[in-house]
Design a protein around this motif. Structure first.
Motif, short mmCIF file in Angstrom:
data_model
loop_
_atom_site.label_atom_id
_atom_site.label_comp_id
_atom_site.label_asym_id
_atom_site.label_seq_id
_atom_site.Cartn_x
_atom_site.Cartn_y
_atom_site.Cartn_z
N ALA A 1 -69.64 -54.25 59.79
CA ALA A 1 -70.06 -54.34 58.40
C ALA A 1 -69.62 -53.13 57.60
CB ALA A 1 -71.58 -54.50 58.33
N THR A 2 -69.55 -51.97 58.25
CA THR A 2 -69.16 -50.74 57.55
C THR A 2 -67.81 -50.20 58.01
OG1 THR A 2 -70.42 -49.46 59.18
CG2 THR A 2 -71.55 -50.06 57.14
N SER A 3 -67.39 -50.56 59.21
CA SER A 3 -66.16 -49.99 59.77
C SER A 3 -64.97 -50.95 59.70
CB SER A 3 -66.39 -49.58 61.23
OG SER A 3 -67.42 -48.63 61.33
N GLY A 4 -65.19 -52.16 59.18
CA GLY A 4 -64.11 -53.12 59.16
C GLY A 4 -63.96 -53.80 60.51
N SER A 5 -62.99 -54.67 60.62
CA SER A 5 -62.78 -55.43 61.85
C SER A 5 -62.48 -54.50 63.02
CB SER A 5 -61.64 -56.42 61.67
OG SER A 5 -61.40 -57.14 62.86
N ILE A 6 -63.19 -54.71 64.12
CA ILE A 6 -63.02 -53.88 65.32
C ILE A 6 -62.62 -54.78 66.47
CG2 ILE A 6 -64.17 -52.36 66.96
CD1 ILE A 6 -66.02 -51.47 64.73
N ASP A 7 -61.53 -54.44 67.13
CA ASP A 7 -61.07 -55.19 68.30
C ASP A 7 -61.92 -54.83 69.50
OD1 ASP A 7 -59.64 -56.92 69.83
OD2 ASP A 7 -57.90 -55.62 70.07
N VAL A 8 -62.34 -55.83 70.24
CA VAL A 8 -63.20 -55.63 71.41
C VAL A 8 -62.48 -56.17 72.64
CG1 VAL A 8 -65.44 -56.14 72.43
CG2 VAL A 8 -65.25 -55.84 69.97
N ASP A 9 -62.66 -55.47 73.74
CA ASP A 9 -62.06 -55.90 75.01
C ASP A 9 -62.88 -57.05 75.58
OD1 ASP A 9 -60.85 -56.19 77.42
OD2 ASP A 9 -61.14 -54.13 78.11
N ASP A 10 -62.56 -58.28 75.12
CA ASP A 10 -63.33 -59.44 75.55
C ASP A 10 -63.16 -59.71 77.04
OD1 ASP A 10 -64.34 -59.94 73.02
OD2 ASP A 10 -62.63 -61.19 72.44
N GLY A 11 -62.02 -59.34 77.61
CA GLY A 11 -61.82 -59.55 79.04
C GLY A 11 -62.80 -58.75 79.87
N SER A 12 -63.00 -57.48 79.51
CA SER A 12 -63.96 -56.66 80.23
C SER A 12 -65.38 -57.19 80.06
CB SER A 12 -63.89 -55.21 79.75
OG SER A 12 -62.65 -54.63 80.08
N LEU B 1 -66.82 -47.23 75.17
CA LEU B 1 -65.76 -46.27 74.88
C LEU B 1 -64.58 -46.93 74.19
CD1 LEU B 1 -63.37 -46.66 77.32
CD2 LEU B 1 -65.31 -45.91 78.67
N TRP B 2 -63.82 -46.09 73.51
CA TRP B 2 -62.61 -46.53 72.81
C TRP B 2 -61.42 -46.16 73.68
CZ3 TRP B 2 -61.63 -49.58 68.82
CH2 TRP B 2 -60.36 -49.55 68.24
N ASP B 3 -60.63 -47.16 74.09
CA ASP B 3 -59.53 -46.89 75.02
C ASP B 3 -58.21 -46.60 74.31
OD1 ASP B 3 -58.66 -49.32 74.09
OD2 ASP B 3 -58.77 -50.37 76.02
N GLY B 4 -58.29 -46.36 73.00
CA GLY B 4 -57.09 -46.08 72.22
C GLY B 4 -56.63 -47.26 71.40
N MET B 5 -57.04 -48.47 71.80
CA MET B 5 -56.65 -49.67 71.07
C MET B 5 -57.84 -50.53 70.68
SD MET B 5 -53.21 -50.87 73.13
CE MET B 5 -54.11 -51.08 74.68
N ARG B 6 -58.91 -50.48 71.47
CA ARG B 6 -60.04 -51.36 71.24
C ARG B 6 -61.28 -50.78 71.90
NH1 ARG B 6 -57.55 -56.15 75.07
NH2 ARG B 6 -57.25 -54.85 76.92
N LEU B 7 -62.42 -51.33 71.53
CA LEU B 7 -63.68 -50.91 72.11
C LEU B 7 -63.90 -51.67 73.41
CD1 LEU B 7 -66.10 -49.02 71.44
CD2 LEU B 7 -67.27 -51.06 70.58
#
Length: 546
Positions: free
Chosen positions: A291-302, A353-359
């Motif tokens: 809502a405040t940070s914009g779209s965030i990519d999430v590691d759905d596989g993990s 954690l943030w792996d450099g590309m996604r949460l």
């Protein structure tokens, strides 16, 4: 001859025939929406007043005079009938005398109606013979617009007998001009005799603003409660299944099973699986981190792997089984997104954690090492080893959790390792199991802390070059410390061809009768290979690595 005495007269006392009926009305905002709703969708066992269910699960009534309606918090939900307006009540609690009307001013320009609570402090008349019976008293409700004159809005006449207070509610429409004055005056003359009891009172008035209030994206519950059941406003408690969130489209939240291959699609459903609740807090664009940070990519596989770990059935400690981890939390205080995500990750013993590309998430679960680190990999070939402080090696834990069988109150679960206590001094700590509503899950949280504190007793510190750029927190690695072992056990591969490998050095004194070497194969797993021969720094394997 004397005269005979007269027969004694017995006064007639009429029974009270006025009954005041008052109701508590409460509209509770219970959650962000949309939610699944009450656990019991057929009866009112999910609604409790002072911790007592309104009905049992079969619909048998425990508390009379209660009606409840709810809305799940959808965007276009219908208003709850009787709660689609705003009320503001002002207490008066004054006697109304014939010569002293009571006046108040309504200043809110949005008010459309006013409800008056008026009545008598008692109502009866007594004859000279002692008979007690009904009587009548009248009041007037007047209204006056700004710079206008008083006009009668309603006359209230009360007839009957009552020994105590009796109140009635009367509603009038507000005039077109605001602000305006309201007045309650007595029409019947004040009583001047002890034989006539007809005191009048103005208890309160309520300003009503009509509007079709549907409270979008807000789960609300409206309750009307018979005042006779409670002296004070009762505490309302609701047993609900909370937010509807995005879950994999091949997942059945009720059976906690996955069907077939997941292609990455999602559907909306209720779940208490921590993995998908974690994802919702991150990705939701209305109340989540996005809502405040914009779209965030999430590691759905993990998260997909984590969700299956959480749903695995384990021993509940009482002869049955239950899912390994469930999250049932009611977040009522503002908190930072990072703290909330850490609380959720902490309950499944992980790290956000943030792996450099996604949460993504790191899970403290059994897994294979992804690399071997030797002295040849670290700066100056130096490992620094230290031990965990003794006072951090706990052997007893008191775990706080929420007990649904005890009115959702906080309960304590004591977990200990008697063998460790016998060998060492007693060392206790306390933890709060976030979102835990299971005694078995609370016990497992305490057991995990004890085992972790007494098995992970050493800490290694070292520095690496860009070899470590692909590591993320939580990765499992093997450490081969030649200095600690007193012999060379690992090093670097300089070149390889088929089953022949050239390394940077070999200590032949440390090679046993059946030497093996650990190598990462093509699927990313470390595999041990038998050594056929060693010639200088050249190692020949019995089989060719994958």
């Amino acid at each position: 001859m004397g005269a005979g005495g007269g027969k004694a007269y017995t006064p007639r006392i009429e029974s009270d025939n006025l009954k005041s009926k008052q109701f508590y009305r409460a509209l509770d905002l219970v959650s962000e929406g949309p939610i699944y709703g009450p656990v019991d969708q057929d009866n009112m066992s999910s609604f409790m007043l002072n911790k007592t269910q309104v009905t049992d699960a079969s619909g048998n009534i425990n508390i009379n005079g209660v009606s409840v309606a709810w809305r799940p918090g959808s965007e276009n939900q219908e208003p709850i009938k009787g709660f689609d307006f705003i009320e503001a009540t002002t207490t008066i609690s004054q006697d109304v005398k014939f010569d002293t009307p009571i006046v108040r001013t309504v200043t809110d320009n949005q008010v459309t109606r006013v409800r008056f609570n008026v009545g008598v402090s008692g109502l009866s008349q007594q004859s000279t013979k002692g008979d007690i019976s009904s009587t009548t008293v009248s009041l007037a409700i007047d209204v006056r617009p700004t710079n206008g004159s008083w006009s009668l809005a309603k006359q209230v006449t009360i007839t009957g007998k009552i020994s105590g207070e009796y109140l009635e509610a009367h509603v009038i429409d507000a005039p077109d001009t605001h602000p305006f004055d309201i007045r309650v005056r007595r029409i019947t003359a004040d009583s001047t005799s002890d034989l006539l009891n007809n005191g009048t009172v103005w208890n309160s008035y309520t300003e009503i603003t009509d509007d079709r209030l549907n409270y979008p994206f807000s789960a609300v519950v409206g309750a009307v409660i018979d005042h006779d059941q409670y002296a004070d406003t009762p505490k309302r408690t609701y047993d609900l299944k909370g937010l509807l969130v995005s879950v994999p489209d091949n997942y059945d939240p009720d059976s906690r099973t996955y069907q077939g291959l997941w292609t990455g699609g999602f559907k909306t459903a209720w779940t208490d699986n921590p993995a998908w609740l974690f994802r919702e807090i991150v990705t939701n664009t209305r109340y989540g981190l996005s809502a405040t940070s914009g779209s965030i990519d999430v590691d759905d596989g993990s998260l997909y792997i984590l969700s299956q770990y959480c749903d695995q059935m384990v021993d509940d400690g009482f002869g049955g089984t239950e899912p390994r981890l469930r999250l049932n939390a009611y977040i009522t205080k503002q908190t930072s997104a990072r703290d909330l995500l850490d609380s959720i990750a902490g309950m499944f013993r992980g790290i956000a954690l943030w792996d450099g590309m996604r949460l993504t998430v790191m899970l403290d679960a059994p897994q294979d090492p992804i690399a071997t680190i030797t002295n040849a990999n670290v700066v100056d070939g130096k490992f620094t080893r230290s031990s965990i402080a003794k006072d951090e090696r706990y052997n007893a834990v008191v775990v706080s959790w929420i007990d649904p069988d005890n009115g959702w109150e906080t309960a304590k679960e004591y977990v200990s390792d008697d063998d460790l206590i016998a060998r060492n001094s007693y060392n206790e700590t306390t933890i709060e199991a976030f979102g835990c509503t299971s005694k078995g899950q609370a016990w497992r949280a305490g057991k995990w802390l004890i085992v972790t504190a007494n098995t992970e007793t050493s800490k290694y510190e070292f520095s690496m070059s860009r070899d470590a750029i692909h590591f993320t927190p939580g990765d499992i690695v093997e450490i081969v410390n030649n200095n600690y072992s007193g012999t060379r056990l690992g090093g670097r591969i300089l070149s390889h061809s088929g089953n022949t490998i050239t390394v940077d050095g070999i200590d032949k004194d440390g090679v046993g009768d059946s030497p093996v070497i650990s190598l990462m194969n093509s699927n990313g797993r470390f595999t041990k290979y038998d050594v056929a021969s060693i010639n200088g720094n050249v190692i020949t394997l019995k089989t060719t690595p994958d």
